[in-house]
Design a protein around this motif. Structure first.
Motif, PDB file in Angstrom:
ATOM      1  N   TRP A 143      15.031  50.398  -8.640  1.00  0.00           N
ATOM      2  CA  TRP A 143      15.695  49.105  -8.655  1.00  0.00           C
ATOM      3  C   TRP A 143      15.014  48.098  -7.743  1.00  0.00           C
ATOM      4  N   ALA A 144      14.567  48.529  -6.573  1.00  0.00           N
ATOM      5  CA  ALA A 144      13.909  47.613  -5.637  1.00  0.00           C
ATOM      6  C   ALA A 144      12.613  47.074  -6.231  1.00  0.00           C
ATOM      7  N   ASN A 145      11.853  47.968  -6.866  1.00  0.00           N
ATOM      8  CA  ASN A 145      10.612  47.548  -7.508  1.00  0.00           C
ATOM      9  C   ASN A 145      10.899  46.581  -8.654  1.00  0.00           C
ATOM     10  N   PHE A 146      11.940  46.873  -9.416  1.00  0.00           N
ATOM     11  CA  PHE A 146      12.309  46.022 -10.548  1.00  0.00           C
ATOM     12  C   PHE A 146      12.727  44.626 -10.079  1.00  0.00           C
ATOM     13  N   VAL A 147      13.456  44.562  -8.971  1.00  0.00           N
ATOM     14  CA  VAL A 147      13.852  43.273  -8.411  1.00  0.00           C
ATOM     15  C   VAL A 147      12.615  42.480  -7.993  1.00  0.00           C
ATOM     16  N   GLY A 148      11.658  43.153  -7.356  1.00  0.00           N
ATOM     17  CA  GLY A 148      10.419  42.489  -6.950  1.00  0.00           C
ATOM     18  C   GLY A 148       9.655  41.919  -8.130  1.00  0.00           C
ATOM     19  N   LEU A 149       9.593  42.681  -9.209  1.00  0.00           N
ATOM     20  CA  LEU A 149       8.924  42.208 -10.420  1.00  0.00           C
ATOM     21  C   LEU A 149       9.594  40.948 -10.957  1.00  0.00           C
ATOM     22  N   ASN A 150      10.933  40.941 -10.935  1.00  0.00           N
ATOM     23  CA  ASN A 150      11.665  39.788 -11.457  1.00  0.00           C
ATOM     24  C   ASN A 150      11.506  38.560 -10.562  1.00  0.00           C
ATOM     25  N   VAL A 151      11.466  38.752  -9.255  1.00  0.00           N
ATOM     26  CA  VAL A 151      11.261  37.626  -8.338  1.00  0.00           C
ATOM     27  C   VAL A 151       9.895  36.993  -8.577  1.00  0.00           C
ATOM     28  N   SER A 152       8.883  37.834  -8.720  1.00  0.00           N
ATOM     29  CA  SER A 152       7.534  37.325  -8.965  1.00  0.00           C
ATOM     30  C   SER A 152       7.454  36.622 -10.314  1.00  0.00           C
ATOM     31  N   ALA A 153       8.100  37.193 -11.329  1.00  0.00           N
ATOM     32  CA  ALA A 153       8.104  36.565 -12.648  1.00  0.00           C
ATOM     33  C   ALA A 153       8.821  35.216 -12.603  1.00  0.00           C
ATOM     34  N   LEU A 171       6.732  32.417  -3.660  1.00  0.00           N
ATOM     35  CA  LEU A 171       7.777  33.203  -4.317  1.00  0.00           C
ATOM     36  C   LEU A 171       7.156  34.310  -5.153  1.00  0.00           C
ATOM     37  N   MET A 172       6.093  33.996  -5.875  1.00  0.00           N
ATOM     38  CA  MET A 172       5.387  35.026  -6.655  1.00  0.00           C
ATOM     39  C   MET A 172       4.867  36.131  -5.747  1.00  0.00           C
ATOM     40  N   ILE A 173       4.292  35.745  -4.604  1.00  0.00           N
ATOM     41  CA  ILE A 173       3.691  36.717  -3.696  1.00  0.00           C
ATOM     42  C   ILE A 173       4.770  37.579  -3.040  1.00  0.00           C
ATOM     43  N   ILE A 174       5.890  36.957  -2.633  1.00  0.00           N
ATOM     44  CA  ILE A 174       6.984  37.725  -2.031  1.00  0.00           C
ATOM     45  C   ILE A 174       7.489  38.776  -3.012  1.00  0.00           C
ATOM     46  N   GLY A 175       7.666  38.368  -4.281  1.00  0.00           N
ATOM     47  CA  GLY A 175       8.089  39.331  -5.301  1.00  0.00           C
ATOM     48  C   GLY A 175       7.082  40.455  -5.479  1.00  0.00           C
ATOM     49  N   ALA A 176       5.792  40.104  -5.456  1.00  0.00           N
ATOM     50  CA  ALA A 176       4.749  41.117  -5.612  1.00  0.00           C
ATOM     51  C   ALA A 176       4.755  42.093  -4.438  1.00  0.00           C
ATOM     52  N   VAL A 177       4.969  41.582  -3.219  1.00  0.00           N
ATOM     53  CA  VAL A 177       5.007  42.443  -2.033  1.00  0.00           C
ATOM     54  C   VAL A 177       6.202  43.396  -2.108  1.00  0.00           C
ATOM     55  N   PHE A 179       0.141  45.949 -12.305  1.00  0.00           N
ATOM     56  CA  PHE A 179      -1.150  45.270 -12.458  1.00  0.00           C
ATOM     57  C   PHE A 179      -0.940  43.763 -12.641  1.00  0.00           C
ATOM     58  N   THR A 180       0.027  43.410 -13.486  1.00  0.00           N
ATOM     59  CA  THR A 180       0.284  41.998 -13.763  1.00  0.00           C
ATOM     60  C   THR A 180       0.814  41.269 -12.535  1.00  0.00           C
ATOM     61  N   VAL A 181       1.759  41.882 -11.815  1.00  0.00           N
ATOM     62  CA  VAL A 181       2.363  41.209 -10.671  1.00  0.00           C
ATOM     63  C   VAL A 181       1.361  41.071  -9.528  1.00  0.00           C
ATOM     64  N   LEU A 182       0.501  42.063  -9.337  1.00  0.00           N
ATOM     65  CA  LEU A 182      -0.499  41.980  -8.273  1.00  0.00           C
ATOM     66  C   LEU A 182      -1.608  40.990  -8.622  1.00  0.00           C
ATOM     67  N   ARG A 183      -1.822  40.751  -9.909  1.00  0.00           N
ATOM     68  CA  ARG A 183      -2.827  39.765 -10.317  1.00  0.00           C
ATOM     69  C   ARG A 183      -2.442  38.359  -9.864  1.00  0.00           C
ATOM     70  N   ARG A 184      -1.161  38.156  -9.545  1.00  0.00           N
ATOM     71  CA  ARG A 184      -0.737  36.823  -9.111  1.00  0.00           C
ATOM     72  C   ARG A 184      -1.252  36.482  -7.717  1.00  0.00           C
ATOM     73  N   PHE A 185      -1.751  37.472  -6.997  1.00  0.00           N
ATOM     74  CA  PHE A 185      -2.392  37.176  -5.721  1.00  0.00           C
ATOM     75  C   PHE A 185      -3.628  36.307  -5.920  1.00  0.00           C
ATOM     76  N   SER A 186      -4.215  36.352  -7.119  1.00  0.00           N
ATOM     77  CA  SER A 186      -5.399  35.521  -7.380  1.00  0.00           C
ATOM     78  C   SER A 186      -5.054  34.036  -7.267  1.00  0.00           C
ATOM     79  N   ILE A 187      -3.787  33.680  -7.574  1.00  0.00           N
ATOM     80  CA  ILE A 187      -3.368  32.285  -7.443  1.00  0.00           C
ATOM     81  C   ILE A 187      -3.372  31.878  -5.972  1.00  0.00           C
ATOM     82  N   LEU A 188      -2.847  32.770  -5.109  1.00  0.00           N
ATOM     83  CA  LEU A 188      -2.851  32.494  -3.669  1.00  0.00           C
ATOM     84  C   LEU A 188      -4.274  32.392  -3.144  1.00  0.00           C
TER      85      LEU A 188
END
Length: 358
Positions: free
Chosen positions: A292-302, A149-155, A116-125
């Motif tokens: 692990w892939a999901n966790f990496v995405g979360l960290n990239v977005s963060a 970078l936030m969006i790539i991590g979220a994707v 929920f938190t990582v997808l909320r960053r789409f609001s910035i885009l």
């Protein structure tokens, strides 16, 4: 003469200590409220499996109306009375407020807190795009890179989300759109700034209360809520009451924090809160499925959000646009309606550095 100088120094020291205490207390209150409202909503909707986010949204609206009306009656707060041209002046903010509330709660119910938190960053885009096309405001190249970078991590996180929920993703992405729309439309509603923060929230809540009730009733959610078996559970009642009250408490904490701190402080707190929700949220609600892939995405977005804050800090420091705290430049758009001394550039500057990271 020496005695007078000593007294003045002591008084100045006491006042400085009081300001420091209020600044720290306000920042901690905002951090706690901002984090806690997400947690209690998640506990009610997911841990206790409360069946209706619409009913919870209705309760939050009603509680807000009652508290604000009571505060005005007791002369604790003040805002202008109703005028017949008021709906036209603030339209479509009540509609956006309404849709933002329901889609936000719907997403909280359907998704784990990290997603929920990582997808909320789409609001910035979305906000960045909307500001460019509607208002003509273009973000700097460095800011754009951080957003991407936030969006790539979220994707990445979304592609490898083992608990993927179509309805949840739909709710959150719609919530991102309405968040962006809220920020853009409020910039065009400067004529409503005389309502003040409390007035704008109060009348938005009044105007959406009946539509929210109609939708909740027509969907059968009032019946579902009344038939919920845990109303006799004291802990559930506590969390539900807190969830209903936290919207107003969060608003108060934002006002209090921005009164005693800078816009940058509010921005940094927002980022830290999101980082906490991203990682602690893995253990709240019990609906996050690790990969692990999901966790990496979360960290990239963060990481993108942290870089965003760092660049904002550098740009603000270099341009020296942060005024003294007593000018209160660091409010959200609706809060700034109350301060007619602030110009449009100060309002736009704050929103791009603070409110989009919520």
């Amino acid at each position: 003469m020496e005695k007078t100088t000593t007294t003045s120094t002591t008084t100045a020291t006491v006042m400085a200590n009081e300001r420091l205490f209020l600044s720290v207390f306000a920042a901690l209150l905002y951090a706690f409220s901002s984090f806690f409202i997400t947690v209690v909503n998640k506990v009610v909707l997911t841990s206790y499996k409360f069946p209706s986010f619409q009913f919870l949204g209705l309760c939050q609206v009603v509680f807000g109306i009652i508290l604000l009306a009571s505060g005005k009656f007791l002369k604790i707060i003040s805002f202008p009375g109703f005028e017949w041209n008021l709906p036209r002046r603030i339209w479509p903010l009540p509609l956006v407020f309404f849709l933002n509330l329901l889609t936000g709660l719907g997403g909280t119910q359907k998704l784990s807190l990290p997603m929920f938190t990582v997808l909320r960053r789409f609001s910035i885009l979305f906000t960045m795009i909307a500001e460019f096309w509607i208002i003509g405001v273009k973000a700097s190249f460095k800011i754009q890179l951080c957003v991407y970078l936030m969006i790539i991590g979220a994707v990445i996180a979304g592609i490898f989300d083992l608990a993927f929920d179509v309805m949840g993703y739909t709710f959150v992405l719609l919530n991102d759109v309405f968040t962006a729309a809220n920020g853009v439309y409020t910039k065009q509603k400067l004529e409503a700034r005389d309502l003040g923060e409390f007035g704008l929230i109060y009348y938005n809540s009044v105007f959406i209360c009946i539509p929210t009730f109609i939708i909740t009733f027509s969907c059968g959610d009032i019946t579902k809520a009344m038939e919920f078996p845990k109303w006799s559970d004291a802990w559930f009642l506590l969390f539900f009451t807190l969830a209903s009250l936290m919207g107003f408490i969060l608003t108060f904490s934002i006002i209090f924090c921005t009164k005693h701190n800078s816009a940058l402080t509010t921005t940094v707190i927002g980022v830290l809160k999101n980082l906490l929700i991203t990682y602690l949220g893995m253990f709240i609600g019990g609906d996050y499925v690790f990969s692990w892939a999901n966790f990496v995405g979360l960290n990239v977005s963060a990481a993108g959000s942290v870089f965003y804050t760092f660049i904002t800090f550098r740009s603000k420091t270099n341009s020296s646009v942060i005024p003294p705290c007593d000018t209160e430049p660091d409010k959200t758009r609706s809060e700034l309606y109350h301060d007619n001394s602030l110009n449009a550039s100060e309002l736009n500057d704050h929103e791009k550095t603070s409110s989009m990271l919520k």
